[in-house]
Enzyme design. Structure first.
Site: not given
Ligand SMILES: NC(=O)c1ccc[n+]([C@@H]2O[C@H](COP(=O)([O-])OP(=O)(O)OC[C@H]3O[C@@H](n4cnc5c(N)ncnc54)[C@H](O)[C@@H]3O)[C@@H](O)[C@H]2O)c1
Length: 255
Positions: A39, A65, A92, A158, A162
């Site tokens: 992360d 990153d 993820n 987005y 996806k």
């Molecule tokens: N939360 C929702 O409602 C939801 C719904 C549909 C899909 N998602 C997907 O779930 C996945 C996880 O998201 P979440 O909801 O747990 O959010 P979150 O923000 O809690 O977690 C996302 C993590 O990704 C990390 N990240 C972002 N860009 C990065 C990069 N360039 N390099 C390394 N790390 C990076 C962030 O630091 C964070 O820790 C994502 O792909 C998101 O699109 C989430």
């Protein structure tokens, strides 16, 4: 009792400093897997490693990153050094867009979202594949989204990123199914994590606002509910599941 077959396996989880990624990393560790968590967020990833250690598990971390090829290479090298192999990759990490319609999407928003949500999983999967092919086995799970299934839940960038994940999953499943490698995705509905939408959800008219109402979306899910589905798809319990996009959304995709 489901046999996940994850005991002793080497697992890489991205975006594991919070939310769905952290919950998945903890569950893999509870199943006896050795986990590499990656992360951008150093403090968050250190907390994840501590939580896994406190629960008696094993985890190593890479901070950086994941849209940077050097960081991707470091993740794979560290995992192979530490575990001798990568059995499971969970792509993820992701970011939300500003809910902009295409005409209002600037180059920087488009490029940032596509780079992190689509190109980074491509880079990491490409780097991991030779190790999975050499072992003759591997399971890759992507975190897609409800925005991978429909056009009215996020902005253009987005949604395109996806939908791109769905293409990668299906193509991987077909191209590598004779070689012991499976690729699948979860498509989460609204889930309580630190992900925030930095935009006015009502800005794009009745279609998008209507789709995002409680009546169609159902309840909020938890990161643990998403993580359970990710662990299932990664595990031997899903040995005949390949190329699937699994909505984990309280029926939103069915509305
Ligand atoms: N939360 C929702 O409602 C939801 C719904 C549909 C899909 N998602 C997907 O779930 C996945 C996880 O998201 P979440 O909801 O747990 O959010 P979150 O923000 O809690 O977690 C996302 C993590 O990704 C990390 N990240 C972002 N860009 C990065 C990069 N360039 N390099 C390394 N790390 C990076 C962030 O630091 C964070 O820790 C994502 O792909 C998101 O699109 C989430």
């Amino acid at each position: 009792m489901i046999n996940t077959g994850l005991e002793g396996r080497g697992v890489v989880v991205t975006g594991a400093a919070s939310g769905i990624g952290r919950a998945a990393a903890l569950k893999f560790a509870q199943e006896g897997a050795k986990v590499l968590v990656a992360d951008l967020d150093r403090a968050g990833i250190e907390e994840t490693v501590e939580e896994i250690g406190a629960a008696g598990g094993t985890a190593v971390a890479v901070v950086g990153d994941l849209s940077d090829q050097q960081v991707v290479d470091e993740v794979v090298e560290r995992a192979v050094d530490a575990f001798g192999r990568v059995d499971v990759l969970v792509n993820n990490a992701g970011i939300m867009d500003r809910m902009s319609a295409l005409g209002e999407t600037g180059d920087s928003e488009w490029e940032r979202v596509i780079r992190i949500n689509l190109t980074a999983p491509f880079l990491l999967t490409r780097a991991v594949l030779p190790h999975m092919l050499a072992a003759g086995r591997g399971s890759i799970v992507f975190t897609a989204s409800e925005a991978a299934l429909r056009g009215s839940t996020a902005g253009a960038a987005y949604t395109a990123s996806k939908h791109g994940i769905v293409g990668l999953v299906k193509n991987l499943a077909v191209m590598y199914r004779g070689q012991g490698i499976r690729a699948n995705a979860v498509a989460p509905g609204p889930t309580t994590t630190s992900m925030r939408v930095d935009a006015d959800r009502e800005a794009h008219g009745p279609t998008i606002a209507g789709q995002l109402s409680a009546a169609t979306m159902g309840r909020m899910g938890s990161a643990e509910e998403q993580a359970d589905a990710i662990v299932y798809l990664a595990s031997d319990a899903a040995s005949f599941v390949n190329g699937a996009i699994l909505p984990v959304d309280d029926g939103w995709a069915a509305v």
